[in-house]
Design a protein around this motif. Structure first.
Motif, PDB file in Angstrom:
ATOM      1  N   MET A  26       0.821  -1.211   0.000  1.00  0.00           N
ATOM      2  CA  MET A  26       0.000   0.000   0.000  1.00  0.00           C
ATOM      3  C   MET A  26       0.853   1.259   0.000  1.00  0.00           C
ATOM      4  SD  MET A  26      -3.229  -0.813   2.446  1.00  0.00           S
ATOM      5  CE  MET A  26      -2.922  -2.333   3.312  1.00  0.00           C
ATOM      6  N   THR A  27       1.991   1.222   0.686  1.00  0.00           N
ATOM      7  CA  THR A  27       2.876   2.383   0.696  1.00  0.00           C
ATOM      8  C   THR A  27       3.509   2.590  -0.666  1.00  0.00           C
ATOM      9  OG1 THR A  27       3.357   1.931   3.018  1.00  0.00           O
ATOM     10  CG2 THR A  27       4.827   3.433   1.902  1.00  0.00           C
ATOM     11  N   SER A  28       3.842   1.513  -1.353  1.00  0.00           N
ATOM     12  CA  SER A  28       4.497   1.642  -2.656  1.00  0.00           C
ATOM     13  C   SER A  28       3.556   2.182  -3.728  1.00  0.00           C
ATOM     14  CB  SER A  28       5.074   0.305  -3.096  1.00  0.00           C
ATOM     15  OG  SER A  28       4.035  -0.613  -3.379  1.00  0.00           O
ATOM     16  N   ILE A  29       2.243   1.976  -3.573  1.00  0.00           N
ATOM     17  CA  ILE A  29       1.323   2.526  -4.577  1.00  0.00           C
ATOM     18  C   ILE A  29       0.820   3.911  -4.202  1.00  0.00           C
ATOM     19  CG2 ILE A  29       0.583   0.275  -5.400  1.00  0.00           C
ATOM     20  CD1 ILE A  29      -1.970   0.574  -3.794  1.00  0.00           C
ATOM     21  N   GLY A  30       1.329   4.440  -3.095  1.00  0.00           N
ATOM     22  CA  GLY A  30       1.019   5.818  -2.758  1.00  0.00           C
ATOM     23  C   GLY A  30       0.006   6.014  -1.643  1.00  0.00           C
ATOM     24  N   TRP A  31      -0.493   4.982  -1.080  1.00  0.00           N
ATOM     25  CA  TRP A  31      -1.438   5.122   0.030  1.00  0.00           C
ATOM     26  C   TRP A  31      -0.658   5.393   1.306  1.00  0.00           C
ATOM     27  CZ3 TRP A  31      -5.535   0.666  -0.396  1.00  0.00           C
ATOM     28  CH2 TRP A  31      -6.213   0.805  -1.614  1.00  0.00           C
ATOM     29  N   THR A  32      -1.186   6.220   2.140  1.00  0.00           N
ATOM     30  CA  THR A  32      -0.548   6.480   3.426  1.00  0.00           C
ATOM     31  C   THR A  32      -1.286   5.685   4.501  1.00  0.00           C
ATOM     32  OG1 THR A  32      -1.909   8.445   3.680  1.00  0.00           O
ATOM     33  CG2 THR A  32       0.302   8.759   2.810  1.00  0.00           C
ATOM     34  N   VAL A  33      -0.883   4.454   4.633  1.00  0.00           N
ATOM     35  CA  VAL A  33      -1.505   3.550   5.599  1.00  0.00           C
ATOM     36  C   VAL A  33      -0.423   3.080   6.559  1.00  0.00           C
ATOM     37  CG1 VAL A  33      -2.682   1.344   5.873  1.00  0.00           C
ATOM     38  CG2 VAL A  33      -3.198   2.785   3.923  1.00  0.00           C
ATOM     39  N   SER A  34      -0.723   3.140   7.834  1.00  0.00           N
ATOM     40  CA  SER A  34       0.225   2.649   8.827  1.00  0.00           C
ATOM     41  C   SER A  34      -0.412   1.501   9.600  1.00  0.00           C
ATOM     42  CB  SER A  34       0.632   3.763   9.777  1.00  0.00           C
ATOM     43  OG  SER A  34       1.506   3.260  10.750  1.00  0.00           O
ATOM     44  N   ILE A  35       0.107   0.333   9.366  1.00  0.00           N
ATOM     45  CA  ILE A  35      -0.388  -0.844  10.058  1.00  0.00           C
ATOM     46  C   ILE A  35       0.632  -1.268  11.117  1.00  0.00           C
ATOM     47  CG2 ILE A  35      -1.376  -3.140   9.701  1.00  0.00           C
ATOM     48  CD1 ILE A  35      -1.742  -2.486   6.818  1.00  0.00           C
ATOM     49  N   ARG A  36       1.609  -0.425  11.370  1.00  0.00           N
ATOM     50  CA  ARG A  36       2.673  -0.764  12.311  1.00  0.00           C
ATOM     51  C   ARG A  36       2.184  -1.090  13.709  1.00  0.00           C
ATOM     52  NH1 ARG A  36       8.113   2.002  10.414  1.00  0.00           N
ATOM     53  NH2 ARG A  36       7.681   1.879   8.189  1.00  0.00           N
ATOM     54  N   PRO A  37       1.127  -0.453  14.221  1.00  0.00           N
ATOM     55  CA  PRO A  37       0.672  -0.867  15.561  1.00  0.00           C
ATOM     56  C   PRO A  37       0.255  -2.328  15.633  1.00  0.00           C
ATOM     57  CG  PRO A  37      -0.261   1.258  15.033  1.00  0.00           C
ATOM     58  CD  PRO A  37       0.431   0.757  13.794  1.00  0.00           C
ATOM     59  N   LEU A  38      -0.147  -2.916  14.506  1.00  0.00           N
ATOM     60  CA  LEU A  38      -0.497  -4.329  14.520  1.00  0.00           C
ATOM     61  C   LEU A  38       0.714  -5.218  14.746  1.00  0.00           C
ATOM     62  CD1 LEU A  38      -3.147  -4.594  11.688  1.00  0.00           C
ATOM     63  CD2 LEU A  38      -3.509  -4.643  14.141  1.00  0.00           C
ATOM     64  N   ARG A  39       1.910  -4.663  14.525  1.00  0.00           N
ATOM     65  CA  ARG A  39       3.122  -5.440  14.770  1.00  0.00           C
ATOM     66  C   ARG A  39       3.323  -5.697  16.260  1.00  0.00           C
ATOM     67  NH1 ARG A  39       7.424  -2.772  10.573  1.00  0.00           N
ATOM     68  NH2 ARG A  39       6.205  -3.156   8.707  1.00  0.00           N
ATOM     69  N   LEU A  40       2.607  -4.958  17.085  1.00  0.00           N
ATOM     70  CA  LEU A  40       2.674  -5.208  18.522  1.00  0.00           C
ATOM     71  C   LEU A  40       2.126  -6.584  18.884  1.00  0.00           C
ATOM     72  CD1 LEU A  40       1.630  -1.752  19.982  1.00  0.00           C
ATOM     73  CD2 LEU A  40       3.887  -2.796  20.005  1.00  0.00           C
ATOM     74  N   LEU A  41       1.411  -7.195  17.957  1.00  0.00           N
ATOM     75  CA  LEU A  41       0.916  -8.543  18.200  1.00  0.00           C
ATOM     76  C   LEU A  41       2.054  -9.536  18.388  1.00  0.00           C
ATOM     77  CD1 LEU A  41      -2.048  -8.758  15.680  1.00  0.00           C
ATOM     78  CD2 LEU A  41      -2.169  -8.655  18.169  1.00  0.00           C
ATOM     79  N   ARG A  42       3.269  -9.142  17.961  1.00  0.00           N
ATOM     80  CA  ARG A  42       4.411 -10.021  18.176  1.00  0.00           C
ATOM     81  C   ARG A  42       4.680 -10.229  19.663  1.00  0.00           C
ATOM     82  NH1 ARG A  42       9.004  -7.577  14.439  1.00  0.00           N
ATOM     83  NH2 ARG A  42       7.517  -6.262  13.408  1.00  0.00           N
ATOM     84  N   LEU A  43       4.223  -9.292  20.482  1.00  0.00           N
ATOM     85  CA  LEU A  43       4.414  -9.436  21.922  1.00  0.00           C
ATOM     86  C   LEU A  43       3.572 -10.562  22.497  1.00  0.00           C
ATOM     87  CD1 LEU A  43       4.464  -5.687  22.976  1.00  0.00           C
ATOM     88  CD2 LEU A  43       6.400  -7.230  22.688  1.00  0.00           C
ATOM     89  N   VAL A  44       2.602 -11.019  21.744  1.00  0.00           N
ATOM     90  CA  VAL A  44       1.767 -12.124  22.197  1.00  0.00           C
ATOM     91  C   VAL A  44       2.589 -13.413  22.259  1.00  0.00           C
ATOM     92  CG1 VAL A  44      -0.228 -13.535  21.573  1.00  0.00           C
ATOM     93  CG2 VAL A  44      -0.337 -11.052  21.369  1.00  0.00           C
ATOM     94  N   LYS A  45       3.553 -13.538  21.385  1.00  0.00           N
ATOM     95  CA  LYS A  45       4.343 -14.758  21.300  1.00  0.00           C
ATOM     96  C   LYS A  45       5.093 -15.052  22.603  1.00  0.00           C
ATOM     97  CE  LYS A  45       7.123 -17.044  17.803  1.00  0.00           C
ATOM     98  NZ  LYS A  45       7.756 -16.896  16.512  1.00  0.00           N
ATOM     99  N   PRO A  46       5.859 -14.106  23.171  1.00  0.00           N
ATOM    100  CA  PRO A  46       6.490 -14.399  24.461  1.00  0.00           C
ATOM    101  C   PRO A  46       5.468 -14.604  25.580  1.00  0.00           C
ATOM    102  CG  PRO A  46       7.514 -12.481  23.473  1.00  0.00           C
ATOM    103  CD  PRO A  46       6.327 -12.835  22.636  1.00  0.00           C
ATOM    104  N   ALA A  47       4.352 -13.900  25.511  1.00  0.00           N
ATOM    105  CA  ALA A  47       3.329 -14.071  26.543  1.00  0.00           C
ATOM    106  C   ALA A  47       2.747 -15.473  26.492  1.00  0.00           C
ATOM    107  CB  ALA A  47       2.229 -13.030  26.366  1.00  0.00           C
ATOM    108  N   MET A  48       2.565 -16.006  25.290  1.00  0.00           N
ATOM    109  CA  MET A  48       2.064 -17.374  25.164  1.00  0.00           C
ATOM    110  C   MET A  48       3.096 -18.379  25.664  1.00  0.00           C
ATOM    111  SD  MET A  48       0.124 -17.063  21.489  1.00  0.00           S
ATOM    112  CE  MET A  48      -0.023 -18.810  21.234  1.00  0.00           C
ATOM    113  N   ALA A  49       4.368 -18.081  25.443  1.00  0.00           N
ATOM    114  CA  ALA A  49       5.416 -18.975  25.931  1.00  0.00           C
ATOM    115  C   ALA A  49       5.477 -18.943  27.452  1.00  0.00           C
ATOM    116  CB  ALA A  49       6.758 -18.575  25.333  1.00  0.00           C
ATOM    117  N   LEU A  50       5.290 -17.770  28.048  1.00  0.00           N
ATOM    118  CA  LEU A  50       5.281 -17.665  29.509  1.00  0.00           C
ATOM    119  C   LEU A  50       4.113 -18.423  30.119  1.00  0.00           C
ATOM    120  CD1 LEU A  50       6.234 -13.955  30.225  1.00  0.00           C
ATOM    121  CD2 LEU A  50       7.576 -15.990  30.707  1.00  0.00           C
ATOM    122  N   HIS A  51       3.018 -18.474  29.385  1.00  0.00           N
ATOM    123  CA  HIS A  51       1.833 -19.144  29.908  1.00  0.00           C
ATOM    124  C   HIS A  51       2.042 -20.648  30.037  1.00  0.00           C
ATOM    125  CE1 HIS A  51      -2.347 -19.696  30.857  1.00  0.00           C
ATOM    126  NE2 HIS A  51      -2.459 -20.593  29.900  1.00  0.00           N
TER     127      HIS A  51
END
Length: 106
Positions: free
Chosen positions: A43-68
């Motif tokens: 989407m950025t390469s075709i000129g749209w200004t979209v930021s989906i970076r906050p969804l990358r915070l879902l990576r924090l779920v992985k260590p939380a699942m391991a701790l569980h």
């Protein structure tokens, strides 16, 4: 990430088998992050200004699942969770006092 996912699919299979790629929640999370990153770059390469970076915070779920899964870590996390609510009360009371004295100085 792409090479890791490809090797996991080749080694374990995509759907069939007890260790299939789709049956592991960590693999599904990695695949979701890959799709989110590729869609943002597209989407950025075709000129749209979209930021989906906050969804990358879902990576924090992985260590939380391991701790569980670890019993000792689960106990430590539950103790921290119970004591954290008391810290929030102290922090809010401190904030109220600071705001009160700050308003008195104005």
């Amino acid at each position: 990430l792409v090479a890791e996912m490809a090797l996991a699919v080749v080694a374990r299979g995509l759907v069939r088998g007890p260790y299939a790629f789709i049956r592991d929640p960590f693999n599904i999370l990695d695949a979701t992050m890959f799709v989110v990153t590729v869609s943002e770059l597209t989407m950025t390469s075709i000129g749209w200004t979209v930021s989906i970076r906050p969804l990358r915070l879902l990576r924090l779920v992985k260590p939380a699942m391991a701790l569980h899964t670890l019993v000792g870590c689960r106990i430590a996390v539950s103790v921290l969770h119970r004591s954290f609510s008391q810290y929030w009360v102290c922090a809010l009371l401190t904030l109220v006092v600071v705001i009160t004295f700050a308003m008195a100085l104005i």
